[in-house]
Every structure is written in C-alpha cells, then in structure tokens.
Design an enzyme around this catalytic site. Sequence first.
Site, short mmCIF file in Angstrom:
data_model
loop_
_atom_site.label_atom_id
_atom_site.label_comp_id
_atom_site.label_asym_id
_atom_site.label_seq_id
_atom_site.Cartn_x
_atom_site.Cartn_y
_atom_site.Cartn_z
N PRO A 278 -14.19 48.87 47.06
CA PRO A 278 -13.27 47.87 46.52
C PRO A 278 -12.02 47.66 47.38
O PRO A 278 -11.47 48.61 47.95
CB PRO A 278 -12.86 48.48 45.17
CG PRO A 278 -13.01 49.96 45.36
CD PRO A 278 -14.12 50.16 46.36
N GLY A 279 -11.60 46.43 47.48
CA GLY A 279 -10.35 46.10 48.17
C GLY A 279 -9.40 45.44 47.18
O GLY A 279 -8.52 46.07 46.59
N ARG A 280 -9.62 44.15 46.96
CA ARG A 280 -8.75 43.33 46.11
C ARG A 280 -8.47 43.97 44.75
O ARG A 280 -7.33 43.96 44.27
CB ARG A 280 -9.41 41.97 45.92
CG ARG A 280 -8.53 40.94 45.22
CD ARG A 280 -9.35 39.69 44.85
NE ARG A 280 -10.19 39.23 45.94
CZ ARG A 280 -9.82 38.33 46.85
NH1 ARG A 280 -8.64 37.76 46.77
NH2 ARG A 280 -10.65 37.97 47.82
N TYR A 320 -7.66 29.28 51.49
CA TYR A 320 -8.73 29.23 50.50
C TYR A 320 -8.41 28.30 49.34
O TYR A 320 -9.12 28.31 48.34
CB TYR A 320 -8.97 30.62 49.88
CG TYR A 320 -9.15 31.77 50.83
CD1 TYR A 320 -10.30 31.86 51.62
CD2 TYR A 320 -8.21 32.79 50.90
CE1 TYR A 320 -10.49 32.95 52.45
CE2 TYR A 320 -8.39 33.88 51.72
CZ TYR A 320 -9.53 33.95 52.51
OH TYR A 320 -9.70 35.02 53.33
N CYS A 347 6.11 23.85 59.62
CA CYS A 347 5.83 22.44 59.88
C CYS A 347 4.33 22.15 59.81
O CYS A 347 3.69 21.89 60.83
CB CYS A 347 6.40 22.05 61.23
SG CYS A 347 8.17 22.34 61.26
C1 LIG Z 1 -13.80 42.78 52.53
C2 LIG Z 1 -14.82 43.81 52.30
C3 LIG Z 1 -14.76 44.62 51.16
C4 LIG Z 1 -13.70 44.45 50.09
O1 LIG Z 1 -13.82 43.25 49.42
P1 LIG Z 1 -12.87 42.96 48.13
O2 LIG Z 1 -13.32 41.63 47.68
O3 LIG Z 1 -11.48 42.96 48.62
O4 LIG Z 1 -13.15 44.05 47.15
C5 LIG Z 1 -15.72 45.59 51.02
N1 LIG Z 1 -16.69 45.78 51.93
C6 LIG Z 1 -16.80 45.01 53.03
C7 LIG Z 1 -17.88 45.25 54.00
C8 LIG Z 1 -15.86 44.00 53.25
O5 LIG Z 1 -15.97 43.23 54.33
#
Ligand SMILES: *Cc1c(COP(=O)(O)O)cnc(C)c1O
Length: 420
Positions: A278-280, A320, A347
């Site tokens: 997970p990231g977001r 986006y 700009c």
């Molecule tokens: C960007 C990415 C993530 C994380 O994605 P989120 O939408 O931010 O959770 C996980 N794995 C890979 C391979 C990614 O490129």
Amino acid sequence: MVNAFAYVNGELHAERVPAGQLAEQYGTPLYVYSRAALTDAYQAYASACTGRRAKIHYAVKANSNLAVLNVFARLGAGFDIVSGGELARVLAAGGKPHDVVFSGVGKSTAEMRIALDAGVRCFNVESLAELARLNQVAGESGQIAPISLRVNPDVDAKTHPYISTGLKANKFGVAFDDARAAYRAALGMKHLRIAGIDCHIGSQITEISPYLDAIDKVLELVAQVEADGAPIGHIDVGGGLGIRYDDETPPDIGTFVKAILDHFDRRGHGHREIWFEPGRSLVGNAGILLTRVEYLKPGAVKHFAIVDAAMNDLARPAMYDAYHAVDAVAPRDGQPPVIYDIVGPVCESGDWLARDQSLVLKSGDLLAIRSAGAYGFVMSSNYNTRPRAAELLVDGARVHVARRRETLAQLMDDESTLPD
Ligand SMILES: *Cc1c(COP(=O)(O)O)cnc(C)c1O
C-alpha cells in the site's frame, strides 16, 4: 481512522498544533503530515494481518520523506521501491534491506547491482528481458537474485486510466498468457531463485472485486508454475486501495485486508504468505498542504482565488484532473460564500488546485488542501523557479521539520554560466 486535522475553537489543527501557527512559523506553501494518522493507517493493515503470514511493504513513491519512512520503519513495515534512489532513502531512514521489495519496469544494471549487494528481499520482475539481465548481473557478482514475476492479470480496476496498471494495454507486468513460460525461463536461469508471484492492478481502487478477480487469475498461475517445479513462497497482491478525497466510498483498510485474506482461505490458499504494497492508503489522508490566498480575482464567468501553492507543489489536479477538498483554516462566519476556483501563480492554464469551492475568503487567508499526503510533495518540481515547499511531521504538540524549505541558492547550485 483518527481525525488528525480537525477544528478546535474555530481553527484547523494538525493534531494539537494550530495550522495558522505552523504557517506563521514555517511559511507557505507547507506540507504538514500527522504521525498519528500515519501510525493509525499502518496499524489498520497490521492488525488485520494479525495471526497470518502476511507482510506490509509501504510503497515509497507515494511519500518518500525520510521522517515518513522512519515512522513506518519503526512500526516494522517493509518497503516497496521503484528505484535505486528509493532504496537509498529506505536505508537512510532505518529500513532493513531484507524488508525491501524492488518493483518497476525499467531497473538499470546499476540499480540491480546495488540492490543485490544490499540484499533486498525480492525483485518484482516485469519482463523476459529484465529476467535475463538480472540473471546476468547476479551471475557476474556471484549472487542469486530472489525474484517474483509481476503478472498482468488483465482485470479492470475501474479507476483513472493514468493509474490503472492491470490491463493488457498497460506497460506493466508480464502478460497473463506469457507468465507460465516466463516462469519456466526463470527456472532455467542459474542465478535466479523463484520466490513468489505478484500483481498490482492500479491505484485509487475503491472496490474489492477487481482484487478478487486478480487473485483468482494469479492462483491459476500458481498451480501451473508449481506443477512446473517452482514452489511459490509468497503471493504479493500489490497496492492500490483508494482513499476518500470527495464522496468516494472505498472499503476501510481492515475490511479490505480481511476480504483478501478470506478470499485466499476460501480458495484453499490460507496457508500462503501474503504481501501487500500500500502507498496512498497509508499516507494520503495523513497530510495537508497549507497555502495562503494572495489575490481574489472576480470574473464574469468564474471567481478565482490565487494562492501561493501551485501545480509545481501539487501536480495531481493538473495531471489527473484530481479532486482535493479545500477548507479555510479559520472559517469566517456570517457572510455568504462565493464559488472559487483555487489557482496558483504558475504560468499555465493547467495550474489549478481545486475548482468550484464554496468559501468566504479575504486576501491573506490560509487554506488547507486536504488529502495531500500521497503523490503530493514527491511529484513536486521547480517549474517557474519555485523552491519546493517545506514538510513538517506533527506528533501531538511536537513539530518536526521533515524537510526545510528549498532555497533559491540550492536551485541554482548545480548550474553555471558560460566560461569567458
Ligand atoms: C505505486 C505502486 C504501489 C502503491 O500504489 P498505491 O495506489 O499508492 O497504493 C504499489 N506497488 C507498485 C508496484 C506500485 O507501482
């Protein structure tokens, strides 16, 4: 989920610190992260995984500030990286190489070498050509590279086309129909060890069903690959869980994790080691961007609030068409609101941060752009020679400067005029 950014006595706070005080002291535009919110999101993943063979690898690209990485390292997270630079950050922040997964379609030879020497846990390989290159690089240094293949399961994650990655038309992963052959090829490569399998179908996904479809396809492959003689040690389901920016209703983290783990159980694979990337969902709602109103510009068709943050600070709206909620730090009572587009000084007509926001504003007011913890600062640039914003990590009443505001001198440091 803790509400780390809430109003106390009519003023927005970051945990226990008034946002206005932060803006006064550190200037704007200013990224502010909450340690409690980061911790809370991580614990939601971790507690849903309790008692399971599961591992959470934070996707570093969402927010790679050292203080943020350090919070996750202290909590015991692993890390998902997509470059040698991100590996350096993880190590500098106290992460362990053995907890690092290396993803990405374009790993260079130099990056492979550095990651092998460091001893990363797994390379998520995305093509046959990359398999061959990694085998060669590992062989040259007398090492065995642990690999998984990132499989493209061709499922529709029902998200924005720029952040959907699991369709045939995307550049990511090995096509599902080619994956078995690719694993066979890997079996024949002496300097590779097959460790697992992985997929990542996109980002800001608000439904569970695409994940379950992807898992079913991955499990088909697991059976085939194991029949071919390669035991699959772990299954990595990627990242991509969405957050609430506006009126989206993603499953909460615990519900999401449980649904995935239950699905493995139902399919008779409950004994497998499951990885998440997970990231977001770990950082997105743990951050805001503070900005000050410079000018109000009424127009015939639209009213604009011109603020001191811009697309170079927060690229998601321009890139986006993304929505970020905007709130006044100290809302004014008793006056009729006006509908504003919130725009920056850069700009470009694409330089907008939010549209059609109903606010009562005066020049000099502070605004908080919500949900800015993920893909915010990390995507910022110096376009228009704008030094990048400072980043703070608030922990209760304490404020840690996670990144000083960039200076103009730093911006020009690596450049030079012509010799005489
Ligand atoms: C960007 C990415 C993530 C994380 O994605 P989120 O939408 O931010 O959770 C996980 N794995 C890979 C391979 C990614 O490129």
